[in-house]
Enzyme design. Sequence first.
Site, mmCIF file in Angstrom:
data_model
loop_
_atom_site.group_PDB
_atom_site.id
_atom_site.type_symbol
_atom_site.label_atom_id
_atom_site.label_comp_id
_atom_site.label_asym_id
_atom_site.label_seq_id
_atom_site.Cartn_x
_atom_site.Cartn_y
_atom_site.Cartn_z
ATOM 1 N N GLU A 415 0.859 -1.191 0.000
ATOM 2 C CA GLU A 415 0.000 0.000 0.000
ATOM 3 C C GLU A 415 0.889 1.233 0.000
ATOM 4 O O GLU A 415 1.764 1.364 0.844
ATOM 5 C CB GLU A 415 -0.851 0.089 1.267
ATOM 6 C CG GLU A 415 -1.996 -0.869 1.338
ATOM 7 C CD GLU A 415 -2.770 -0.741 2.648
ATOM 8 O OE1 GLU A 415 -3.971 -0.976 2.629
ATOM 9 O OE2 GLU A 415 -2.176 -0.400 3.683
HETATM 10 C C1 BGC Z 1 -5.715 0.550 4.990
HETATM 11 C C2 BGC Z 1 -6.564 0.846 3.790
HETATM 12 C C3 BGC Z 1 -6.961 2.313 3.761
HETATM 13 C C4 BGC Z 1 -5.734 3.171 3.892
HETATM 14 C C5 BGC Z 1 -6.047 4.654 3.907
HETATM 15 C C6 BGC Z 1 -4.571 1.522 5.111
HETATM 16 O O1 BGC Z 1 -3.848 1.303 6.258
HETATM 17 O O2 BGC Z 1 -5.224 -0.753 4.915
HETATM 18 O O3 BGC Z 1 -7.672 0.010 3.781
HETATM 19 O O4 BGC Z 1 -7.662 2.605 2.593
HETATM 20 O O5 BGC Z 1 -5.041 2.851 5.084
HETATM 21 O O6 BGC Z 1 -6.841 5.021 4.971
#
Ligand code: BGC
Length: 571
Positions: A415
């Site tokens: 992410e």
């Molecule tokens: C989460 C996501 C979220 C993002 C932004 C991350 O830690 O896993 O699901 O969209 O944060 O808030």
Amino acid sequence: MLPRCAFSVCHVLMLVLCLSAAEDFDWTKNDHGSFYYGTFPAGFSWGAGSSAYQTEGAWDKDGKGLSIWDVFSHKKGKIQQNETGDSSCEGYYKVKDDVSLMKELKLNHYRFSISWPRLLPTGIKSDHINEKGIQHYDQLIDHLLENKITPIVTLYHWDLPQVLQEKYGGWQNISMVNHFNEFANLCFERFGNRVKYWITFNNPWSVAVEGYETGEHAPGLKLRGTGAYRAAHHIIKAHAKVWHTYDTQWRAKQKGLVGISLSGDWGEPVDISNQKDIEAAERYVQFYLGWFATPIFHGDYPQVMKDFIGRKSVQQGLGTSRLPTFSPQEKSYIKGTCDFLGVGHFTTRYITQKNNPSGRSSSSSYFSDRDLAELVDPRWPDPGSEWLYSVPWGFRRLLNFVKTQYGNPMIYVTENGVSEKMLCTELCDDWRIQYYKDYINEMLKAIKDGVNVKGYTAWSLLDKFEWDEGYSERFGLYYVDFRNKNKPRYPKASVQFYKRVISSNGFPNQREVENWRRKAVETCSSSNQLLAADPLTSHMEMVTEIVVPTVCTLSILLSAIFLMFLLRRRN
Ligand code: BGC
């Protein structure tokens, strides 16, 4: 005087020393500015991500059970504007459409999560398996593979079956370990012939702290000072169990990998010459990413967590530490249960030492246990979420931290991305291009430092439900019009930019990269804005309905006042 040959030996030695020093990351240097032009190693995997509750919708369709997020979001006052993920992006019905967006981006992988209650409505395997749920993920996986996109599958992105919460207290209860293992085993059995990358948990820090400590997230419990540690303890055990299940029952046949995705902000000491700040910043990272990574790589919690929480617990008159302990058997069972580490990263904080008096155990909390204060530089850009400042250099530092602390594991960035707050259509997301450009560049520098990063996942493919923030924050590369029942998707400018990074496998040279950016913004302001005309008009109509009568009322009022004024003057 040194003989000539000795001089040149010295010279060569110095050069070798300098060169090998250049390979090691220099923690004292802050060369934030420079951009590095170059490409990623061959085979580097580019992707984008999503999660089930945030995008699927279809919350009560085709036999799906309730999750804690379904229940939590339906309670008044928990989510901005009381929004829910009931329909969200309707991703459940748009598998083909969304895979074509991924193709458009030329993604190598797509990261998504499986909704546990969609497969097991009560969460318990022996109760009932929902074949329709299985079919949905079969279809998604097959379609990805047909399009040469590798699925990276998360088993737990926060949507625990509600029955498990009600019956056992969710992650407060050790019985979750077996239930989760059964669910994971089912996924390996049904999908493992095609899925080779498994992530057990996504960002367990949030599950523990926001779900069981602050209560901002489902299940909304505020068990301060104990709830988060207990939840984390069971999550770590559950992760290890699932890894062992895969290792002993499936690996030989399926040849996949099992990892975990940990999130962590970077913590930089406010004053790098102050030992107390340096230790506080290290503590910040250890209480964040280290809380989960250290047991998984080294078998136990970070020493600093054991010391701080243990000492405070004693001062609070407790007989044992609020941080649970692992038995020697558990330590060796947990240690090494990670084929690759998923890293989720968005932002950075400056950290300084701050003593929090221990007080009574009822006033304890995860946050006060750390004895530190978090600060931000007001010059850091923060286009979206209030916690998300763009600090690209922190990313390189975090990646180097992972390398040195955990023996240079294989990393997939699971992410990374940025949101925007605007509710209106805004497809020219120049600042997102800037964010991606700089963060991806810092990751490239980290790879040059020797960090073993194999892939990168932009967060996120689509705008979606942002947990307690509802739909007020948009992380997507693609804009989703949530007001329209069909939930149409529109590419933002960042799609064009990311696509080029992918097809060049990095940043070939300054001229080209600047060109991409210019072109991306040009395209968005012409054709893409046309695409956006629809949602814009519908939004304008909505506003007119409210504004027109207000303007009328105001003009009538003003005319009346003016008339009264004239009449008075005459008298
Ligand atoms: C989460 C996501 C979220 C993002 C932004 C991350 O830690 O896993 O699901 O969209 O944060 O808030």
